[in-house]
Motif scaffolding. Structure first.
Motif, PDB file in Angstrom:
ATOM      1  N   ILE A  32      13.459  37.988  52.364  1.00  0.00           N
ATOM      2  CA  ILE A  32      13.705  37.295  51.100  1.00  0.00           C
ATOM      3  C   ILE A  32      12.532  36.397  50.739  1.00  0.00           C
ATOM      4  O   ILE A  32      12.116  36.319  49.566  1.00  0.00           O
ATOM      5  N   THR A  33      11.961  35.709  51.739  1.00  0.00           N
ATOM      6  CA  THR A  33      10.793  34.858  51.470  1.00  0.00           C
ATOM      7  C   THR A  33       9.649  35.686  50.915  1.00  0.00           C
ATOM      8  O   THR A  33       8.989  35.296  49.938  1.00  0.00           O
ATOM      9  N   THR A  34       9.394  36.839  51.546  1.00  0.00           N
ATOM     10  CA  THR A  34       8.321  37.717  51.064  1.00  0.00           C
ATOM     11  C   THR A  34       8.591  38.175  49.643  1.00  0.00           C
ATOM     12  O   THR A  34       7.689  38.204  48.793  1.00  0.00           O
ATOM     13  N   LEU A  35       9.848  38.523  49.364  1.00  0.00           N
ATOM     14  CA  LEU A  35      10.199  38.988  48.021  1.00  0.00           C
ATOM     15  C   LEU A  35       9.971  37.904  46.978  1.00  0.00           C
ATOM     16  O   LEU A  35       9.350  38.143  45.927  1.00  0.00           O
ATOM     17  N   GLY A 334      15.533  31.869  52.861  1.00  0.00           N
ATOM     18  CA  GLY A 334      14.339  32.574  52.397  1.00  0.00           C
ATOM     19  C   GLY A 334      13.966  32.221  50.969  1.00  0.00           C
ATOM     20  O   GLY A 334      12.784  32.069  50.639  1.00  0.00           O
ATOM     21  N   THR A 335      14.972  32.070  50.099  1.00  0.00           N
ATOM     22  CA  THR A 335      14.704  31.684  48.714  1.00  0.00           C
ATOM     23  C   THR A 335      14.083  30.297  48.643  1.00  0.00           C
ATOM     24  O   THR A 335      13.120  30.068  47.902  1.00  0.00           O
ATOM     25  N   SER A 336      14.612  29.385  49.421  1.00  0.00           N
ATOM     26  CA  SER A 336      14.074  28.021  49.420  1.00  0.00           C
ATOM     27  C   SER A 336      12.622  28.009  49.902  1.00  0.00           C
ATOM     28  O   SER A 336      11.758  27.374  49.285  1.00  0.00           O
ATOM     29  N   LEU A 337      12.363  28.721  50.999  1.00  0.00           N
ATOM     30  CA  LEU A 337      10.993  28.773  51.503  1.00  0.00           C
ATOM     31  C   LEU A 337      10.067  29.472  50.511  1.00  0.00           C
ATOM     32  O   LEU A 337       8.903  29.072  50.345  1.00  0.00           O
ATOM     33  N   GLY A 338      10.572  30.511  49.860  1.00  0.00           N
ATOM     34  CA  GLY A 338       9.751  31.229  48.890  1.00  0.00           C
ATOM     35  C   GLY A 338       9.364  30.363  47.707  1.00  0.00           C
ATOM     36  O   GLY A 338       8.214  30.373  47.260  1.00  0.00           O
ATOM     37  N   LEU A 355       8.094  30.973  37.872  1.00  0.00           N
ATOM     38  CA  LEU A 355       9.100  31.636  38.692  1.00  0.00           C
ATOM     39  C   LEU A 355      10.363  31.821  37.869  1.00  0.00           C
ATOM     40  O   LEU A 355      10.881  30.875  37.272  1.00  0.00           O
ATOM     41  N   ASP A 356      10.837  33.049  37.834  1.00  0.00           N
ATOM     42  CA  ASP A 356      12.038  33.366  37.074  1.00  0.00           C
ATOM     43  C   ASP A 356      13.252  32.780  37.788  1.00  0.00           C
ATOM     44  O   ASP A 356      13.474  33.032  38.981  1.00  0.00           O
ATOM     45  N   ALA A 357      14.042  31.985  37.054  1.00  0.00           N
ATOM     46  CA  ALA A 357      15.238  31.383  37.657  1.00  0.00           C
ATOM     47  C   ALA A 357      16.234  32.449  38.104  1.00  0.00           C
ATOM     48  O   ALA A 357      16.974  32.249  39.078  1.00  0.00           O
ATOM     49  N   ARG A 358      16.246  33.585  37.412  1.00  0.00           N
ATOM     50  CA  ARG A 358      17.163  34.655  37.815  1.00  0.00           C
ATOM     51  C   ARG A 358      16.816  35.181  39.198  1.00  0.00           C
ATOM     52  O   ARG A 358      17.704  35.572  39.966  1.00  0.00           O
ATOM     53  N   LEU A 359      15.517  35.186  39.533  1.00  0.00           N
ATOM     54  CA  LEU A 359      15.106  35.640  40.857  1.00  0.00           C
ATOM     55  C   LEU A 359      15.607  34.679  41.928  1.00  0.00           C
ATOM     56  O   LEU A 359      16.096  35.112  42.984  1.00  0.00           O
ATOM     57  N   ALA A 360      15.497  33.376  41.664  1.00  0.00           N
ATOM     58  CA  ALA A 360      15.960  32.391  42.649  1.00  0.00           C
ATOM     59  C   ALA A 360      17.469  32.466  42.857  1.00  0.00           C
ATOM     60  O   ALA A 360      17.971  32.211  43.956  1.00  0.00           O
ATOM     61  N   LEU A 361      18.205  32.839  41.820  1.00  0.00           N
ATOM     62  CA  LEU A 361      19.655  32.965  41.954  1.00  0.00           C
ATOM     63  C   LEU A 361      20.060  34.300  42.562  1.00  0.00           C
ATOM     64  O   LEU A 361      21.061  34.387  43.282  1.00  0.00           O
TER      65      LEU A 361
END
Length: 392
Positions: A32-35, A334-338, A355-361
């Motif tokens: 997830i971090t990589t993504l 992973g999202t937080s680290l990304g 950064l797209d907010a939809r990606l973080a969600l």
């Protein structure tokens, strides 16, 4: 067993082996971090590229002036009216012809068999705003000004390639070039062109001097605008240059960069998305492997549950919940680290993070889905176990 009981058992099963759970979650965290990092950095870098693309390409306008019998369509001083338009940063008028595309130019009047001093170079008549219109810089000397034009001085400015071909490296001795039988004093060298780079091999002369070579009428006008002003200036330019004859001028304005930008951005995102998905697959394989090992280690427990009345769906749901919780935890971490990584990279490069907010969600949800799919086979295998075989 209701959902709360199954969730409690799943959490208890994960906490019973904290080190294994943490290592299993690490695979999803990395995926997830990589993504998030790849897509976030790609979007941020793409935004910077688009900004440079807009500044260097999408602000350039070229006006083609056709030759007509009688009076010229565009006068040399019409550029002064053009530069007063709001949004115009620089402009220059040029006169070119096929007859002056390959004139004989030599750097001295001495015939030296051991040295080539004569070159075939294009001669271009241009107004004084040419360096700005070409987005170039004066490498040596200066460009001719309105005084040179008014007096009809025989001065010339060389493009950097033309100066190199003619062997002119210094201007302190007031070197001259001979165009045909006419001598012109070189007062500057223009280089670093970011527009019309082929003109780096040309010899530029004032319009009054260009008339000697038939360069009497304007053939092209180069215009540079501010960001976002291209469409407006493109509509106003013909009227400013030739009122009443604007329909005869051909304005070449760059298309909006949106389509090209979106296509390039989609390609970059697709590439990084594949890299992120590969990382997710690796994490999913890790979750599936560890969950399967857990099932094999807990065969007696499964048999006891089945003997006490747990249905197959209860056993399957418990292991699915465990793998899903592992994926969800990895997705959140992973999202937080990304996000932190994208902001850190942007700060280091002095970029604006995008950064797209939809990606973080969606990233934590993606982690949960990966965990769910990874635990599907081990859960089905656990559900198919017979109580007698498990207890034996």
């Amino acid at each position: 067993m209701d959902l709360r009981d199954q969730a409690g058992e799943a959490v208890a099963g994960l906490l019973a082996r904290p080190l294994r759970t943490a290592l299993t979650t690490l695979g999803t965290v990395l995926g997830i971090t990589t993504l998030v990092v790849t897509l976030g950095v790609a979007a941020t870098a793409g935004n910077q590229v688009v900004g440079h693309f807009d500044a260097l390409v999408a602000t350039a306008i070229t006006v083609e002036v056709p030759g007509t019998p009688g009076a010229p369509l565009v006068a040399w001083d019409a550029v002064d009216r053009l530069t007063r338009l709001r949004g115009v940063e620089s402009a220059a008028a040029l006169s070119e012809s096929e007859d002056t595309a390959n004139l004989s130019v030599r750097s001295n009047d001495i015939v030296d068999p051991a040295r080539i001093t004569t070159q075939s170079l294009p001669v271009v008549a241009a107004t004084t705003g040419l360096p700005g219109a070409l987005r170039g810089t004066m490498l040596r000397g200066r460009f001719y000004d309105a005084g040179h034009v008014r007096r009809g001085d025989r001065v010339a400015v060389l493009g950097d390639q033309a100066a190199r071909l003619l062997g002119i490296t210094r201007l302190d001795g007031a070197p001259a070039v001979f165009i045909g039988s006419h001598a012109y004093t070189v007062i500057g060298v223009l280089g670093g062109l970011r527009r019309e780079r082929d003109l780096g091999a040309a010899v530029f002369v004032p319009p009054t001097a260009g008339a000697r070579f038939g360069l009497r009428t304007v053939t092209r006008v180069l215009v540079n605008t501010g960001l976002g002003a291209t469409a407006l200036v493109a509509g106003q330019t013909p009227v400013a240059l030739s009122p009443g004859n604007e329909d005869l001028l051909q304005v070449v304005a760059p298309p909006g960069p949106t389509r090209a930008r979106d296509a390039a951005q989609d390609d970059v995102n697709a590439l990084f998305l594949i890299l992120g998905l590969v990382s997710l697959v690796v994490g999913a394989v890790g979750i599936a492997n560890v969950t399967l090992v857990t099932v094999l280690e807990r065969v007696p427990e499964i048999g006891l549950r089945r003997a006490l009345g747990a249905a197959r769906r209860h056993v399957a749901a418990q292991f699915l919940l465990e793998s899903t919780l592992i994926g969800l935890a990895g997705g959140v971490i992973g999202t937080s680290l990304g996000v932190v990584a994208v902001v850190a990279v942007s700060a280091a490069r002095e970029w604006t993070p995008l950064l797209d907010a939809r990606l973080a969600l969606a990233a934590p949800v993606a982690g949960a889905v990966v965990g769910l799919l990874a635990g599907l086979y081990p859960a089905l295998r656990a559900a198919k176990m017979q109580p007698v075989d498990s207890l034996r």
